[in-house]
Design a protein around this motif. Sequence first.
Motif, short mmCIF file in Angstrom:
data_model
loop_
_atom_site.label_atom_id
_atom_site.label_comp_id
_atom_site.label_asym_id
_atom_site.label_seq_id
_atom_site.Cartn_x
_atom_site.Cartn_y
_atom_site.Cartn_z
N THR A 1 40.82 4.07 -16.78
CA THR A 1 40.74 2.98 -18.27
C THR A 1 41.01 3.33 -19.46
O THR A 1 41.60 4.78 -19.56
N SER B 1 41.48 -1.40 -12.18
CA SER B 1 40.48 -0.32 -12.28
C SER B 1 39.03 -1.55 -12.01
O SER B 1 39.50 -2.73 -12.33
N ASN C 1 36.28 -0.77 -12.99
CA ASN C 1 35.70 -0.39 -14.77
C ASN C 1 36.99 -1.83 -15.59
O ASN C 1 36.81 -1.09 -16.55
N LYS D 1 38.09 -3.76 -18.27
CA LYS D 1 37.99 -4.64 -18.96
C LYS D 1 39.08 -5.66 -19.64
O LYS D 1 38.60 -6.41 -19.60
#
Length: 251
Positions: free
Chosen positions: A43, A70, A72, A74
């Motif tokens: 990230t 990813s 994770n 956003k």
Amino acid sequence: MSSYQKEMVKIKHHEREIHGVSYMPNSKRKCPVVIFSHGFNGTNVDFAMNSDYLAKNDVGAICFDFCGGSINSKSDLKTDEMSIFTEKEDLSAVVETIKNWGNVDPDNIFLFGGSQGGLVSGLVADEYIEDIKGLLLLFPALGIADDWNKRFPTLDSIPDTHELWGVRLGRIYFESIHDYDVFDHIGQFNKNVLIFHGDQDEIVTLEYGKRAEMLYPHARIEVFPGEGHGFSEAGNKKVAEMTYEFVKANI
């Protein structure tokens, strides 16, 4: 040491949105900027230390999450919708966007990519030679296509989904690099290139870094003894310092 502003950035393109973070010096002058591209399942946070170091030294930085890059992330997209080429679109959109920012010197935009982000940065640099001042590659994953084409040699052998290191990848990831030779699509970038590579890298062997150094007209490789795919704190600190020195030498 200068102060700087850290702000969230949203960039829309191809019906999706990128989440990023800008680190811009509190300067009245237009700043050189380094765009950081993270590796597989990384990230924007992966290059926070590097960005902080640059911004305190009057060089701007942009870090962002690749769409689907990813578990994770956003940014938009699921991981099984991501490919090298969706990531290439993402990075191109970041370049196109920030070169119009009032506090960015559009003549001094640099790309920095780690691992898969290094491959993507290399592909983008070849298409944006006029816009990019210099290229920095951290153990660039130039063997991705080779590795997967050995694994899935025919289109028929490509699965609909495949899990790698806890990340679910889709057919698009493998199909898009089928019969793709990375080295036909990098190496035209005719400005300075700095490659960082560890001699103990088992994911992307040092040979790929050396091959890239030979391919680019103005490249230099810095080999880090004892470092693998992902550097130690000392190695990362040296990379941050060398990145700043590279920018300063090339603006």
